[in-house]
Write a protein that holds these residues in place. Structure first.
Motif, mmCIF file in Angstrom:
data_model
loop_
_atom_site.group_PDB
_atom_site.id
_atom_site.type_symbol
_atom_site.label_atom_id
_atom_site.label_comp_id
_atom_site.label_asym_id
_atom_site.label_seq_id
_atom_site.Cartn_x
_atom_site.Cartn_y
_atom_site.Cartn_z
ATOM 1 N N LEU A 16 8.979 -11.011 7.678
ATOM 2 C CA LEU A 16 8.759 -9.979 6.652
ATOM 3 C C LEU A 16 8.380 -10.549 5.275
ATOM 4 O O LEU A 16 7.403 -10.089 4.680
ATOM 5 C CB LEU A 16 10.005 -9.099 6.504
ATOM 6 C CG LEU A 16 9.992 -7.734 7.180
ATOM 7 C CD1 LEU A 16 11.210 -6.940 6.742
ATOM 8 C CD2 LEU A 16 8.717 -6.955 6.889
ATOM 9 N N PRO A 17 9.138 -11.559 4.762
ATOM 10 C CA PRO A 17 8.772 -12.094 3.440
ATOM 11 C C PRO A 17 7.391 -12.746 3.419
ATOM 12 O O PRO A 17 6.697 -12.696 2.401
ATOM 13 C CB PRO A 17 9.860 -13.148 3.167
ATOM 14 C CG PRO A 17 10.960 -12.876 4.124
ATOM 15 C CD PRO A 17 10.388 -12.145 5.280
ATOM 16 N N LEU A 19 4.805 -11.841 5.431
ATOM 17 C CA LEU A 19 3.832 -10.731 5.465
ATOM 18 C C LEU A 19 3.740 -10.089 4.087
ATOM 19 O O LEU A 19 2.653 -9.770 3.601
ATOM 20 C CB LEU A 19 4.248 -9.693 6.518
ATOM 21 C CG LEU A 19 4.138 -10.146 7.978
ATOM 22 C CD1 LEU A 19 4.777 -9.108 8.903
ATOM 23 C CD2 LEU A 19 2.678 -10.379 8.370
ATOM 24 N N ASP A 20 4.901 -9.926 3.451
ATOM 25 C CA ASP A 20 4.956 -9.337 2.117
ATOM 26 C C ASP A 20 4.118 -10.164 1.134
ATOM 27 O O ASP A 20 3.323 -9.620 0.354
ATOM 28 C CB ASP A 20 6.416 -9.258 1.662
ATOM 29 C CG ASP A 20 6.560 -8.513 0.345
ATOM 30 O OD1 ASP A 20 6.765 -7.284 0.402
ATOM 31 O OD2 ASP A 20 6.440 -9.146 -0.726
ATOM 32 N N ALA A 21 4.291 -11.486 1.216
ATOM 33 C CA ALA A 21 3.520 -12.366 0.323
ATOM 34 C C ALA A 21 2.029 -12.279 0.630
ATOM 35 O O ALA A 21 1.195 -12.545 -0.228
ATOM 36 C CB ALA A 21 4.014 -13.799 0.457
ATOM 37 N N GLY A 23 0.698 -9.530 1.301
ATOM 38 C CA GLY A 23 0.324 -8.177 0.863
ATOM 39 C C GLY A 23 0.537 -7.097 1.902
ATOM 40 O O GLY A 23 0.076 -5.975 1.752
ATOM 41 N N ILE A 24 1.247 -7.430 3.000
ATOM 42 C CA ILE A 24 1.442 -6.472 4.095
ATOM 43 C C ILE A 24 2.886 -6.006 4.130
ATOM 44 O O ILE A 24 3.799 -6.817 4.302
ATOM 45 C CB ILE A 24 1.066 -7.123 5.448
ATOM 46 C CG1 ILE A 24 -0.413 -7.508 5.444
ATOM 47 C CG2 ILE A 24 1.387 -6.178 6.609
ATOM 48 C CD1 ILE A 24 -0.818 -8.384 6.615
ATOM 49 N N ARG A 25 3.102 -4.695 3.945
ATOM 50 C CA ARG A 25 4.459 -4.129 3.964
ATOM 51 C C ARG A 25 4.512 -2.974 4.963
ATOM 52 O O ARG A 25 3.856 -1.952 4.776
ATOM 53 C CB ARG A 25 4.835 -3.644 2.562
ATOM 54 C CG ARG A 25 5.187 -4.813 1.639
ATOM 55 C CD ARG A 25 5.397 -4.404 0.206
ATOM 56 N NE ARG A 25 4.132 -4.271 -0.536
ATOM 57 C CZ ARG A 25 3.444 -5.291 -1.033
ATOM 58 N NH1 ARG A 25 3.869 -6.523 -0.888
ATOM 59 N NH2 ARG A 25 2.311 -5.094 -1.673
ATOM 60 N N ASN A 27 5.586 0.348 6.993
ATOM 61 C CA ASN A 27 6.121 1.622 6.497
ATOM 62 C C ASN A 27 7.448 2.002 7.147
ATOM 63 O O ASN A 27 8.118 2.903 6.678
ATOM 64 C CB ASN A 27 5.108 2.748 6.731
ATOM 65 C CG ASN A 27 3.888 2.585 5.840
ATOM 66 O OD1 ASN A 27 3.918 1.809 4.870
ATOM 67 N ND2 ASN A 27 2.810 3.286 6.173
ATOM 68 N N ASP A 29 11.055 0.390 9.550
ATOM 69 C CA ASP A 29 11.816 -0.791 9.953
ATOM 70 C C ASP A 29 12.079 -0.695 11.461
ATOM 71 O O ASP A 29 12.765 0.227 11.901
ATOM 72 C CB ASP A 29 13.143 -0.809 9.167
ATOM 73 C CG ASP A 29 14.064 -1.924 9.626
ATOM 74 O OD1 ASP A 29 13.711 -2.656 10.575
ATOM 75 O OD2 ASP A 29 15.147 -2.053 9.017
ATOM 76 N N THR A 40 1.250 0.241 7.981
ATOM 77 C CA THR A 40 1.668 -0.556 6.818
ATOM 78 C C THR A 40 1.064 0.040 5.552
ATOM 79 O O THR A 40 0.297 1.015 5.613
ATOM 80 C CB THR A 40 1.194 -2.021 6.953
ATOM 81 O OG1 THR A 40 -0.225 -2.060 6.793
ATOM 82 C CG2 THR A 40 1.594 -2.618 8.297
ATOM 83 N N ASN A 41 1.389 -0.571 4.422
ATOM 84 C CA ASN A 41 0.811 -0.132 3.153
ATOM 85 C C ASN A 41 -0.708 -0.293 3.137
ATOM 86 O O ASN A 41 -1.383 0.351 2.352
ATOM 87 C CB ASN A 41 1.444 -0.921 1.998
ATOM 88 C CG ASN A 41 1.156 -2.409 2.128
ATOM 89 O OD1 ASN A 41 1.317 -2.984 3.202
ATOM 90 N ND2 ASN A 41 0.731 -3.022 1.047
#
Ligand code: PRT
Ligand code: MG
Length: 219
Positions: A16-17, A19-21, A23-25, A27, A29, A40-41
């Motif tokens: 997750l961290p 992917l977040d870095a 730019g992928i979050r 929607n 869990d 995703t966002n």
């Protein structure tokens, strides 16, 4: 559209961290939602939530463009049709041989219980040991305790599971971490998008390891 295959549990949590870095979050869990297809966002990125062992299969057949899977799983799959461009350095552990405490010296033809048949066969062949491999799907630790096998090949992280079952390491097979795998056709057909995705994940991985090195120096 970029479809990324991932398993829930430890790989998802540690990915997750990264992917977040990149730019992928997601929607949702997957540990609380029952959805197996997560938006995703980013409108052009979605995640498939699979059993860990199925990730390379979905990527090989192009049902996912990319995936995140443990090296243990990739070694069993064989890696046909997949690129493995990046070691993500997450979900780290070791693949080891373990035997009952007090029974550390193995017979000439050991019976080995494992779900890692390919890696086990290769390991004993390299040592010129003729092993009889007994394939199991789980609870390998039980096999030496009830006389099904002389030893097991399994993953170890803290060592707590081996210790709790009175087993000790008698051999080191290989270090394990999770890898990004990419479908070969997607790599060609979606080259720009895929390259941006791989580059941003690679940046995230090197930032994480730089932070880790910084913490190690500080302590
Ligand atoms: O659990 P499930 O049947 O759904 O599938 P899975 O076991 O394939 O998935 P999951 O999520 O448990 O593991 C996914 C990936 O995490 C594996 O493919 C490995 O690449 C990686 N990984 C990292 C581990 C471990 N560490 C690990 N410790 N996978 C499993 N374990 C197990 C190990 O098999 C043993 O039973 O944890 C136990 C040992 O842990 P310690 O800490 O007691 O040593
Ligand atoms: Mg598991």
């Amino acid at each position: 559209m970029l479809t990324i295959a991932i398993s829930k549990g430890r790989i998802y949590r540690e990915a997750l961290p990264l992917l977040d870095a990149a730019g992928i979050r997601p929607n949702d869990d997957p540990d609380t939602s029952r959805k197996l297809l997560l938006d995703t966002n980013l409108a052009d990125v979605r995640l498939l939530v699979l059993r860990a062992r199925d990730v390379p299969t979905f990527v090989e057949h192009g049902a996912a463009d990319a995936g995140i899977a443990g090296k243990d799983v990739l070694l069993e799959h064989g890696g046909g049709g997949l690129y493995e461009p990046l070691d993500l350095g997450i979900a780290r552990c070791r693949m080891v041989v373990a035997a009952r405490r007090g029974c550390e010296s193995l017979p000439r033809r050991p019976r080995v219980a494992t779900k890692y048949v390919v890696s086990t066969r290769r390991y004993f062949a390299q040592k010129s040991v003729q092993a009889e491999i007994i394939e199991l799907y789980g609870s390998m630790e039980l096999a030496p305790l009830v006389g099904l096998a002389d030893c097991i090949v399994d993953l170890v992280d803290t060592g707590g599971t081996l210790a709790a079952n009175d087993l000790v390491e008698v051999g080191d097979v290989c270090p394990i971490s999770s890898r990004l795998v990419v479908n070969r056709a997607s790599m060609k057909m979606k080259h720009e998008r895929m390259k941006a995705f791989i580059d941003s994940l690679a940046d995230a991985v090197s930032n994480v390891s730089a932070q880790g090195a910084g913490r190690a120096r500080a302590s």
